[in-house]
Design a protein around this motif. Structure first.
Motif, mmCIF file in Angstrom:
data_model
loop_
_atom_site.group_PDB
_atom_site.id
_atom_site.type_symbol
_atom_site.label_atom_id
_atom_site.label_comp_id
_atom_site.label_asym_id
_atom_site.label_seq_id
_atom_site.Cartn_x
_atom_site.Cartn_y
_atom_site.Cartn_z
ATOM 1 N N GLU A 243 0.831 -1.205 0.000
ATOM 2 C CA GLU A 243 0.000 0.000 0.000
ATOM 3 C C GLU A 243 0.864 1.252 0.000
ATOM 4 O O GLU A 243 0.594 2.212 -0.730
ATOM 5 N N ARG A 244 1.932 1.239 0.773
ATOM 6 C CA ARG A 244 2.813 2.400 0.829
ATOM 7 C C ARG A 244 3.569 2.586 -0.485
ATOM 8 O O ARG A 244 3.828 3.705 -0.908
ATOM 9 N N LEU A 245 3.914 1.464 -1.120
ATOM 10 C CA LEU A 245 4.651 1.529 -2.382
ATOM 11 C C LEU A 245 3.726 1.796 -3.563
ATOM 12 O O LEU A 245 4.187 2.051 -4.667
ATOM 13 N N THR A 386 21.099 -5.767 5.328
ATOM 14 C CA THR A 386 20.240 -5.599 4.165
ATOM 15 C C THR A 386 19.241 -4.489 4.441
ATOM 16 O O THR A 386 18.655 -4.417 5.525
ATOM 17 N N VAL A 387 19.039 -3.599 3.485
ATOM 18 C CA VAL A 387 18.160 -2.443 3.677
ATOM 19 C C VAL A 387 16.698 -2.885 3.599
ATOM 20 O O VAL A 387 16.264 -3.487 2.614
ATOM 21 N N LYS A 388 15.933 -2.582 4.650
ATOM 22 C CA LYS A 388 14.517 -2.910 4.652
ATOM 23 C C LYS A 388 13.779 -2.029 3.642
ATOM 24 O O LYS A 388 14.045 -0.832 3.543
ATOM 25 N N LEU A 392 13.424 2.186 3.167
ATOM 26 C CA LEU A 392 13.748 2.856 1.906
ATOM 27 C C LEU A 392 12.599 3.779 1.497
ATOM 28 O O LEU A 392 12.819 4.919 1.063
ATOM 29 N N ILE A 393 11.382 3.287 1.639
ATOM 30 C CA ILE A 393 10.202 4.086 1.302
ATOM 31 C C ILE A 393 10.116 5.316 2.203
ATOM 32 O O ILE A 393 9.886 6.437 1.732
ATOM 33 N N ASP A 394 10.316 5.106 3.507
ATOM 34 C CA ASP A 394 10.261 6.226 4.453
ATOM 35 C C ASP A 394 11.279 7.311 4.096
ATOM 36 O O ASP A 394 10.963 8.506 4.111
ATOM 37 N N GLU A 395 12.499 6.889 3.793
ATOM 38 C CA GLU A 395 13.542 7.862 3.493
ATOM 39 C C GLU A 395 13.260 8.593 2.186
ATOM 40 O O GLU A 395 13.498 9.800 2.073
ATOM 41 N N ALA A 427 10.243 8.536 -7.464
ATOM 42 C CA ALA A 427 11.696 8.529 -7.642
ATOM 43 C C ALA A 427 12.265 7.129 -7.457
ATOM 44 O O ALA A 427 13.132 6.687 -8.229
ATOM 45 N N LEU A 428 11.786 6.418 -6.432
ATOM 46 C CA LEU A 428 12.239 5.042 -6.190
ATOM 47 C C LEU A 428 11.943 4.148 -7.390
ATOM 48 O O LEU A 428 12.803 3.393 -7.857
#
Length: 574
Positions: A243-245, A386-388, A392-395, A427-428
């Motif tokens: 949902e966030r992505l 490993t990056v969660k 990544l979404i939050d940043e 952007a992601l």
């Protein structure tokens, strides 16, 4: 609506066929020397043993191009340069503008497409390694669905196997209520790591875990209930990330490995009945044609292990059998990393040999490379973990919020929050999709969030600037023009770029190489910028202004649609 390039191709193709006496490709492409160039005379001349310029001259003499081109010239060794008439361009632009689908028709013969993507593991958090599969798969869903195909989303969840004995035993040690509370917090990695530590350090726990696997696979009701707790908690977490992505996966799209459990024995039985099954070192295997090891010996695909258990090969074969027979899929897409290429090719070959994968059904591996850090190694956090994906979404959103506030401090808080979300998530996704998926790419915050260059913020801002033209002028573009007239060079360049949209969509729908769509959108945006700098819009005379406003509107609509197909939002103001 036929694309300009296709119209030229079809007219030239019939002339090439007449000259050569056999079908020949005209080789029409965009050119710096004219609007388009056809280089097919060179290949045809070699086949006929003639001079290319003579062949080109015969093609030009026969081709019916008077209503499309103002100039058809032969250049160099035998290239055919084509300059399209303003009337032809204007009529095609008018038709595109009046069409809600921007000239892109729904397919006449839709496929049933199963897209296998994302595929996180139960009781493990999604990390940066899941980004590419999820984003590429979602773009494929959006594009093929828009084109009219029947799209079935298949999130092949890792929800079965030996680790679940360990996880269920840890759940029992904690107590169901405590474990459920811990899992509901979304800290799946802590739960998994704690279970792993106990498994590695405690022989009693290890033996209990192994016995629990047996109980799980034999269908013990209590064990299955506890397994369901793990799966449900994990799925809730996954859905929060999706949902966030802003991807289209839903709860109905989870087709975990467990879904195929009851199909595994029938797969083995059918392979045996077809004479494809062999025994190798106690395991039941298939040797698909064309696959050998370094010593040149046939390479086996393990279907059933010597201990009677099943591996990925059996599950993947069961999935193909189910998808082609029960779902009647005609196109199977596997959005999985490139290291799995050989495994998937072997599975596809066994599927063909078993006649589960036969025409019109086809399978494609939509492979992709890795996400790398600035050091060229696998992308990790500063601590080396490993990056969660959720981090990544939050940043991304936080960084975008700072940029949006700097760019337009007059936006209200609610609008600024929504724009920051669209810019950050966009952007992601765009940083991933704008790169050739077959290659690795370096994760770079500064580049992906830049408002300059081939980035999502640049494209989003380009569209927002176009909409600001209508707000400043307090005007609305005409959408019912029979033709959009173009006369200036910058207008023609923008028009031809717009008319290429349908062809780009057709190409990407087959290749699923989304960097081609991203490259097109970036080219469209930069071409528009050149047009806007050279051709006044609001200050133009009335008739000319209507045409230029229509060009602006069409550009904004194509940018919005193209970004939408990539899963990227397009804010009206930035």
């Amino acid at each position: 609506m036929a694309t300009l390039e296709k119209l030229l191709h079809d007219r030239l193709a019939s002339a090439f066929d007449a000259v050569g006496g056999t079908p020949a490709m005209p080789g029409v492409r965009r050119s710096q020397h004219a609007d388009f160039q056809a280089d097919g005379a060179l290949a045809l001349a070699r086949a006929l043993g003639r001079k290319p310029r003579d062949v080109a001259a015969d093609v030009v003499r026969i081709a019916q191009l008077d209503d499309l081109c103002t100039s058809v010239e032969i250049s160099g060794p035998g290239f055919i340069n084509l300059t399209v008439s303003a009337d032809a361009i204007g009529a095609l632009l008018g038709a595109m503008s009046r069409d809600d689908r921007l000239g892109v028709r729904s397919v006449d013969e839709p496929d049933t497409v199963v897209i296998d993507y994302s595929a996180p593991n139960v009781a493990k958090e999604m990390h940066v390694g899941h980004l590419r599969s999820t984003v590429i798969g979602d773009a494929a869903v959006r594009l093929l669905d828009w084109l009219g195909h029947r799209v079935i989303r298949a999130n092949h969840l890792g929800d079965w196997g030996t680790p679940f004995g360990m996880l269920i035993e840890h759940l029992l040690d904690l107590g169901e209520s405590e474990a459920t509370h811990e899992l509901s917090l979304g800290d799946l990695n802590t739960f998994y790591k704690a279970a792993r530590v106990k498994f590695d350090a405690d022989d009693t726990f290890k033996e209990r875990s192994r016995q629990r696997v047996v109980a799980l696979q034999s269908g013990d009701k209590q064990t299955l209930r506890q397994w369901h707790l793990l799966v449900q908690a994990s799925e809730q977490y996954f859905m929060a990330v999706y949902e966030r992505l802003d991807v289209r996966l839903t709860e109905k799209d989870f087709f975990g490995e467990s879904f195929y459990n009851e199909m595994l024995h029938p797969v083995v039985d059918e392979l045996d009945r077809l004479g494809l099954l062999r025994t190798s070192e106690g395991a039941k295997v298939v040797f698909p044609a064309g696959f050998t090891n370094r010593e040149g010996e046939p390479l086996p695909l393990i279907v059933q292990k010597r201990d009677g258990g099943f591996g990925y090969g059996a599950t993947d074969l069961a999935a193909i059998r189910y998808r082609t027979q029960a779902l009647e899929a005609t196109r199977l897409l596997y959005v999985i990393g490139l290291p799995q290429r050989q495994h998937l090719e072997m599975v596809f070959e066994v599927g063909r040999e078993a006649s589960w994968l036969r025409s019109p059904a086809r399978a494609q591996h939509i492979g992709f490379g890795s996400v790398l850090g600035p050091d060229g190694k696998m992308f990790r956090s500063r601590g080396g973990d490993t990056v969660k994906l959720v981090d990544l979404i939050d940043e991304a959103v936080a960084r975008a919020a700072a940029l949006v506030e700097q760019k337009n401090p007059d936006l209200g808080e609610a609008e600024r929050t929504e724009v920051a979300r669209m810019v950050g998530i966009g952007a992601l996704k765009y940083a991933d999709l704008s790169n050739d998926r077959n290659k690795d790419y370096v994760f770079d915050w500064k580049r992906m969030l830049s408002f300059d260059g081939n980035t999502a913020p640049y494209l989003q801002y380009a569209r927002a600037r176009i909409l600001s033209i209508f707000r400043r002028g307090n005007v609305a573009p005409a959408k019912d023009l029979a033709a959009i007239r173009v006369s200036e060079h910058a207008e023609r360049a923008l028009a031809i770029e717009l008319l290429a949209f349908e062809g780009v969509i057709a190409d990407v729908a087959e290749s699923l190489e989304f960097h081609r769509l991203a490259t097109y959108l970036y080219g469209l945006a930069t071409t528009f910028t050149s047009f806007y700098e050279k051709c006044p819009v609001l200050r133009a005379e009335d008739g000319e202004r209507d045409n230029r406003l229509a060009l602006c509107d069409l550009t904004a609509r194509v940018l919005e649609r193209g970004l939408g197909l990539l899963g990227i939002g397009a804010p009206d103001r930035m």
